[in-house]
Design a protein around this motif. Sequence first.
Motif, PDB file in Angstrom:
ATOM      1  N   GLY B  12       0.615  -1.069   0.194  1.00 43.53           N
ATOM      2  CA  GLY B  12      -0.249  -0.072   0.143  1.00 43.53           C
ATOM      3  C   GLY B  12       0.478   1.353   0.329  1.00 43.53           C
ATOM      4  O   GLY B  12       1.865   0.968  -0.471  1.00 43.53           O
ATOM      5  N   GLU B  13      -0.009   2.329   0.082  1.00 41.77           N
ATOM      6  CA  GLU B  13       0.569   4.036  -0.121  1.00 41.77           C
ATOM      7  C   GLU B  13       2.180   4.314   1.608  1.00 41.77           C
ATOM      8  O   GLU B  13       1.523   3.336   2.828  1.00 41.77           O
ATOM      9  CB  GLU B  13      -0.464   4.623   0.520  1.00 41.77           C
ATOM     10  CG  GLU B  13      -0.710   4.552  -1.306  1.00 41.77           C
ATOM     11  CD  GLU B  13       0.344   5.466  -1.781  1.00 41.77           C
ATOM     12  OE1 GLU B  13       0.659   6.883  -1.679  1.00 41.77           O
ATOM     13  OE2 GLU B  13       0.752   5.124  -3.726  1.00 41.77           O
ATOM     14  N   ASP B  17       7.127   8.889   1.986  1.00 40.59           N
ATOM     15  CA  ASP B  17       7.899   8.745   0.958  1.00 40.59           C
ATOM     16  C   ASP B  17       8.678  10.244   0.688  1.00 40.59           C
ATOM     17  O   ASP B  17       8.326  10.799   0.122  1.00 40.59           O
ATOM     18  CB  ASP B  17       6.982   8.918   0.023  1.00 40.59           C
ATOM     19  CG  ASP B  17       7.844   7.576  -1.353  1.00 40.59           C
ATOM     20  OD1 ASP B  17       8.346   7.415  -0.742  1.00 40.59           O
ATOM     21  OD2 ASP B  17       6.954   6.902  -2.418  1.00 40.59           O
ATOM     22  N   THR B  41      11.353   5.348   2.873  1.00 41.93           N
ATOM     23  CA  THR B  41      10.045   5.354   3.078  1.00 41.93           C
ATOM     24  C   THR B  41       9.671   5.361   4.063  1.00 41.93           C
ATOM     25  O   THR B  41      10.213   3.940   4.990  1.00 41.93           O
ATOM     26  CB  THR B  41       9.415   4.495   1.439  1.00 41.93           C
ATOM     27  OG1 THR B  41       9.951   2.732   2.593  1.00 41.93           O
ATOM     28  CG2 THR B  41       9.639   4.499   0.685  1.00 41.93           C
ATOM     29  N   LYS B  83       0.806  11.344   2.898  1.00 44.08           N
ATOM     30  CA  LYS B  83      -0.214  11.092   2.603  1.00 44.08           C
ATOM     31  C   LYS B  83      -0.616  11.245   1.167  1.00 44.08           C
ATOM     32  O   LYS B  83      -1.165  12.319   0.935  1.00 44.08           O
ATOM     33  CB  LYS B  83      -0.968  11.832   3.195  1.00 44.08           C
ATOM     34  CG  LYS B  83      -0.703  10.588   5.138  1.00 44.08           C
ATOM     35  CD  LYS B  83      -1.951  10.764   5.908  1.00 44.08           C
ATOM     36  CE  LYS B  83      -2.851  10.033   7.231  1.00 44.08           C
ATOM     37  NZ  LYS B  83      -3.183  11.075   7.985  1.00 44.08           N
ATOM     38  N   GLY B  84       0.757  11.529   0.156  1.00 45.13           N
ATOM     39  CA  GLY B  84       0.631  11.546  -0.970  1.00 45.13           C
ATOM     40  C   GLY B  84      -0.017  13.288  -1.457  1.00 45.13           C
ATOM     41  O   GLY B  84       0.571  13.751  -2.305  1.00 45.13           O
TER      42      GLY B  84
END
Lengths: 422, 352
Positions: B12-13, B17, B41, B83-84
């Motif tokens: 998963g994510e 990152d 990560t 979270k992106g």
Amino acid sequence: MTPAEGSIPPAASSAPSTASAPSTASAPSTASAPSTSNGDGELLLRAEHVTKYFPIRSGVLLQREVARVHAVDDVSLELRAGETLGLVGESGCGKSTLARCLARLYPLTSGSVVFEGQDISTLSRRELRPVRRELQMVFQDPYASLNPRKRVGEILSDPLRIHRRGNRDQIKRRVRELLELVGLSPEHINRYPHEFSGGQRQRIGVARALALHPRLIIADEPVSALDVSIRAQVINLLDDLQDELHLTYIFIAHDLGVVRHVSDRIAVMYLGKIVEVSPAEELYQRPIHPYTEALLSAVPIPDPDLSDRRTQIVLEGDVPSPIVPPSGCRFHPRCRYATKICAQQEPPLAEYGGGHLAACHHPLNLGLPAVPTAAAPTAAAPTAAAPTAAAPTAAAPAAAVEPLPHATGEAAGGEVPAEEPQ
Amino acid sequence: MTGPRDGGAMTGEPLLDVRDLKVSFRTEDGLVKAVDGVSLTLFEGETLGIVGESGSGKSVTMMSVMRLISDPNARFEGEVLYKGHDLMTLNPDQMRSIRGTGISMIFQDPMTSLNPVYRVGSQIAEQIRAHDHVSKQAARDRAIELLAAVGIPQAAERVDNYPHEFSGGMRQRVMIAMAVSCNPDILIADEPTTALDVTIQAQILKLLRKLRNDFGTAVVLITHDMGVVADLADRIAVMYAGRIVEQGTRREVFYDAQHPYTWGLLGSIARLDRPKPRRLAAIPGQPPSLLRLARGCAFADRCAHRFDLCDEQPPLLDRVGGNHLDACHLEPKQKKELRETTIHPELIGNAE
């Protein structure tokens, strides 16, 4: 850098280390040697009832003494030529104060320090000078212990000039020699301290201590401020110098791994008192004082499996104030074995054989054989009761330490055991 | 320790990152490349240990993630995805709302990270009120609750103490209370126990472990102590001269180390859990200046196994297998042969 000289007289330093060399648990009998091999050297220093209180004063004009910090309280110890005595304990336990008392950098509140047969605790500054030649210190902070405005050449030649060791040329030659001795290039003679890294500065500090051919060096946390990889270099350097120059060390550190590596004997301090003294290896295998046990247990183990498997003793709370130390045994408020008597009576330092002393009403690990076997310091102790030298193969799972070649040999197989991601 | 240790679901994510992060500082002497292409990560609930010596860039990396470096001479490249969202592109207000509630940080020196002229409780409450709209009383109550949770005795009274009335270990507990006050997803701990005694260190590590297990907080643990990461980390990244030289699970790094620098680190520790070696396997020399990094591998000067290729090009982080990364030109087969003798040089002596 020539370990070949390891057989030279101060065998005290080399004997115990070879005994525990990774050639498996080959010779438990030699492992008990440290206590006897220390006896080889003559008595170099004897401290008796050394006490150091620092007054706390209050008031504006008339400063009255309102309390005292009991930094070092009635400490006695002996040091033989050629050995390394490790001094461990938490910050504030008085280990640095004790070291400075032994070097007479502080006047004592009471007690005496006999160095080479002479009581140095009452000497005047002038009378102390010849003693200073024999007894030198290396300090913790390589940044603060060198004068930033002096070149390395001056820093190293000052002690030589003050003690009138030769003319200019001889001094210059000696300075170059010293630089080489500690692994620096003689071309660095005209540099200032800030041009060196921490590890190199500590080497300069060591060279300065060596300038007058001392017999005893008191090193106060000499590697604590250094990075791990540099730390090992300086420890190896101190090791080599001891062999080459027949030095005696008092080595203060809070890193128990480092202390074990360098020491022949170790004294554990807590709140101004020595609570345990023992041959180095024995202390780690068979701690008698609960404080030592807790201290060893608190050290993180750089091995994931062992780290997961062991149960740590975590001491609650902080070290009490040395201004009003607890009654009786000073460790009793944090001790998990404490009973009524501990709060009332101060336990004396008692002998448990083989030069192992401890001050505790409830001594631990007495059932264990005095000869160290390959049991981890904190491994479930009571199971390994057999006083016979444990056969290396029979090392039960409880014995967390395996002979080194096996332990790593398996891992070197490249197979990372089962619980791998996918 | 049960649970997701040594493996965990790295699917998963990731929560955090970091992609090819580069941080450099312009100085009078030239450009200092403090961080040179770091990728990391961090997954939910995971503990990542970053090990390295002083100057290896481990703190600068994480300070950059928090956007706490305000030096006008600093230059940043790369992405930090939380979270992106790329934190590098956020404005100061947006960043402020992430600090504390999303990511929070504790520092090495508990003596200087607290304000000496404010009471401990009001410093914690201030942070709570900055993120949540609660009354003063509610924030104070929460502060007492937090102090109790991190193991401060008589929290209701100690909340009104000043920092100087606390010991070093207690102050670090206060810092931790403050850091977790807004339930962050990620806690970055920068050498949290370096200034403390071993017995106090054990207390703080126990507390961190408890917080992680109770709240599922992901932890980034920056340290130079291999013992501490062995105790707490799920995965470990080893940094040297601004780059990651090896990265893998705790077991991979300790039992199947691939990079000669990791070998050196493992060899230079005076360990209590093994028979005493006659000498420590010190790494010769000292870390390189970040002003003049060599073209090839930064560790080459100190490496006993250097060969031509090391000077020509920097080794890339290669996959050894799975997620175990390593930046060394040596062949895996050679490494197996060289590793043991590098970590334990006395073995050679015995063989002779």
